[in-house]
Design an enzyme around this catalytic site. Structure first.
Site, PDB file in Angstrom:
ATOM      1  NE  ARG A   1      53.640 -42.475  -4.439  1.00 22.03           N
ATOM      2  CZ  ARG A   1      53.633 -43.863  -3.851  1.00 22.03           C
ATOM      3  NH1 ARG A   1      54.547 -44.752  -3.939  1.00 22.03           N
ATOM      4  NH2 ARG A   1      52.212 -44.174  -3.385  1.00 22.03           N
ATOM      5  N   GLY A   2      53.925 -41.679  -0.654  1.00 23.93           N
ATOM      6  CA  GLY A   2      53.703 -42.861   0.110  1.00 23.93           C
ATOM      7  C   GLY A   2      53.630 -42.120   1.302  1.00 23.93           C
ATOM      8  CB  ALA A   3      51.352 -42.243   4.332  1.00 23.43           C
TER       9      ALA A   3
ATOM     10  NE  ARG B   1      51.387 -35.070  -1.542  1.00 26.36           N
ATOM     11  CZ  ARG B   1      51.523 -36.423  -2.150  1.00 26.36           C
ATOM     12  NH1 ARG B   1      52.283 -37.172  -1.918  1.00 26.36           N
ATOM     13  NH2 ARG B   1      50.170 -36.542  -2.494  1.00 26.36           N
TER      14      ARG B   1
ATOM     15  CD  GLN C   1      50.083 -41.927  -7.558  1.00 28.79           C
ATOM     16  OE1 GLN C   1      49.064 -42.190  -8.515  1.00 28.79           O
ATOM     17  NE2 GLN C   1      50.155 -40.983  -6.761  1.00 28.79           N
TER      18      GLN C   1
ATOM     19  CG  ASP D   1      47.973 -40.875   1.999  1.00 26.13           C
ATOM     20  OD1 ASP D   1      47.349 -41.554   1.283  1.00 26.13           O
ATOM     21  OD2 ASP D   1      48.909 -40.337   1.854  1.00 26.13           O
TER      22      ASP D   1
ATOM     23  CG  ASN E   1      44.620 -44.965   0.207  1.00 23.98           C
ATOM     24  OD1 ASN E   1      45.810 -44.429   0.468  1.00 23.98           O
ATOM     25  ND2 ASN E   1      44.433 -45.818  -0.679  1.00 23.98           N
ATOM     26  CE  LYS E   2      47.317 -40.947  -4.753  1.00 24.56           C
ATOM     27  NZ  LYS E   2      47.298 -39.410  -4.352  1.00 24.56           N
TER      28      LYS E   2
HETATM   29  O1  MRU Z   1      49.967 -39.199  -3.561  1.00 25.11           O
HETATM   30  P1  MRU Z   1      50.621 -40.297  -3.027  1.00 25.11           P
HETATM   31  O2  MRU Z   1      51.332 -41.113  -4.130  1.00 25.11           O
HETATM   32  O3  MRU Z   1      51.771 -40.121  -1.965  1.00 25.11           O
HETATM   33  O4  MRU Z   1      49.539 -41.289  -2.322  1.00 25.11           O
HETATM   34  C1  MRU Z   1      49.984 -42.589  -1.762  1.00 25.11           C
HETATM   35  C2  MRU Z   1      48.872 -43.060  -1.172  1.00 25.11           C
HETATM   36  O5  MRU Z   1      47.611 -42.876  -1.048  1.00 25.11           O
HETATM   37  C3  MRU Z   1      48.996 -44.382  -0.473  1.00 25.11           C
HETATM   38  O6  MRU Z   1      48.073 -45.565  -0.663  1.00 25.11           O
HETATM   39  C4  MRU Z   1      49.216 -44.105   0.936  1.00 25.11           C
HETATM   40  O7  MRU Z   1      50.315 -43.052   1.106  1.00 25.11           O
HETATM   41  C5  MRU Z   1      49.755 -45.440   1.633  1.00 25.11           C
HETATM   42  S1  MRU Z   1      51.349 -45.786   1.384  1.00 25.11           S
HETATM   43  C6  MRU Z   1      51.855 -47.085   2.323  1.00 25.11           C
END
Ligand code: MRU
Length: 359
Positions: A54-56, A97, A204, A245, A255-256
């Site tokens: 996970r994480g973009a 996703r 996270q 994201d 973002n999250k």
């Molecule tokens: O649902 P996730 O854990 O994939 O969400 C991640 C985030 O919101 C991060 O802040 C974003 O992807 C940037 S990661 C460098």
């Protein structure tokens, strides 16, 4: 024997002997460090959907390496059939996703690399996909390091930094985006005080950001999401750094979930709010935040996960968006691999892409 430091583990990699995608299963962290080897499209889709990776940026690189691993196993015969299977698997992985634009961006990069081969025989097509997927992985390391350098220029030794979710090394190939300045500063002997929001519902911040900060010897304090105002009011936070994201062309940023609340608090307390954004996360085809598709996730993530027993009553309705949109006027600046972009963002982001094209 002492456990190996999490920062020495690959988040996303390719086993070049077996052509399998290797990911660190983030759903098990920090308790267990387990790597998964994947080569079937269904397993790679599941790993992305379930946030094992996970994480973009990490999602984008995992999908690129994974698409190669799948295509590597296709028959060598007919190139036209190979192209058709590539598109089928690409579209399937891209649908795992919807919000992180890096996933679609990485799939586009892989498509361009394949199309550049024209009618080449299948073994050559496979090699081109492998080269492109590995290139995207290497590029992510350079991009994050550069974001780290620019981010570090915005803070001072001893500063308190608040972050939300995990935009650290675990969300990328190395360094991270929002946590890259902290990692680089630490390498240079600087000391920051980091506050990580726990980040309900998937934690996270508590499980991942706190884990990688502590592993790097950073002074780290975990707070529940509803404590950010108190910490800011105490004067403990000099800057907020978050990842993203998808950034729309006007600067609105997904973002999250919970990020927009942190931005509102930062504005109230006069604290700079920085969004660390690789250009692969900026979607110039998306005019504003209203056009960003926000992923909705299962109710059980809120009612059951992390509790020994279900904690909410049966029959209750649950709203569980994975992301929210922070309005561009709450953002002090974007930190990108090509430099820092300040308002007005419509203009600044356009110029950023002109600069990228010139390089
Ligand atoms: O649902 P996730 O854990 O994939 O969400 C991640 C985030 O919101 C991060 O802040 C974003 O992807 C940037 S990661 C460098």
């Amino acid at each position: 024997m002492e456990k190996e430091n999490i920062l020495n583990q690959d988040t996303v990699a390719l086993d070049q002997q077996t052509d399998e995608l290797i990911i660190l299963d983030q759903t098990l962290l920090p308790g267990e460090v387990v790597h998964l080897r994947l080569s079937r499209a269904e397993d790679i889709y599941e790993a992305i959907y379930k946030l094992r990776v996970r994480g973009a940026p990490a999602i984008g690189v995992a999908a690129a390496l994974g698409l190669y691993a799948v295509c590597r196993r296709l028959p060598e015969g007919d190139p036209a059939e190979f192209h058709r299977e590539f598109v089928r698997n690409r579209d399937y992985l891209a649908s795992a996703r919807p919000t992180a634009v890096n996933l679609m961006w990485a799939m586009d990069q892989m498509t361009k690399a394949l199309e550049a081969q024209g009618d080449a025989p299948v073994p050559q097509l496979k090699e081109a996909l492998k080269a492109e997927a590995l290139r995207l992985r290497e590029e992510d390391i350079q991009v994050c390091r550069s974001i780290g350098e620019y981010g570090l220029s915005l803070i001072h030794d001893g500063d308190g930094i608040l972050t939300h979710c995990n935009a650290g090394q675990l969300a990328t190939v190395r360094y991270g985006t929002a946590l890259a300045p902290i990692h680089l500063g630490r390498e240079r002997g600087m000391n920051f005080r980091v506050f990580t929001d726990e980040t309900r519902p998937l934690l996270q911040g508590a499980r991942l950001s706190a884990f990688e900060m502590v592993a790097h010897g950073v002074d780290t304090t975990l707070i529940c999401d509803n404590m950010a105002s108190s910490v800011m009011n105490n004067g403990w936070v000099q800057a907020v750094f978050v990842g993203c994201d998808r950034v729309a062309a006007n600067g609105d940023t997904a973002n999250k979930i919970g990020t927009s609340g942190v931005a509102i608090l930062a504005k109230h307390y006069g604290i700079p709010f920085y969004v660390c954004a690789p250009t692969s996360t900026i979607d110039m085809n998306c005019p504003t935040g209203k056009d960003i598709h926000i992923e909705q996730r299962a109710a059980e993530e809120v009612t059951e996960m992390w509790y020994a027993k279900r904690m909410a009553p049966q029959g209750v309705k649950v709203y569980n968006p994975a992301f929210d949109v922070t309005s561009q006027e709450l953002i002090t600046a974007f930190v990108t691999e090509y430099g820092i972009v300040r308002p007005p963002f419509c203009d600044g982001l356009k110029k950023l892409f002109e600069k990228k094209r010139e390089k």
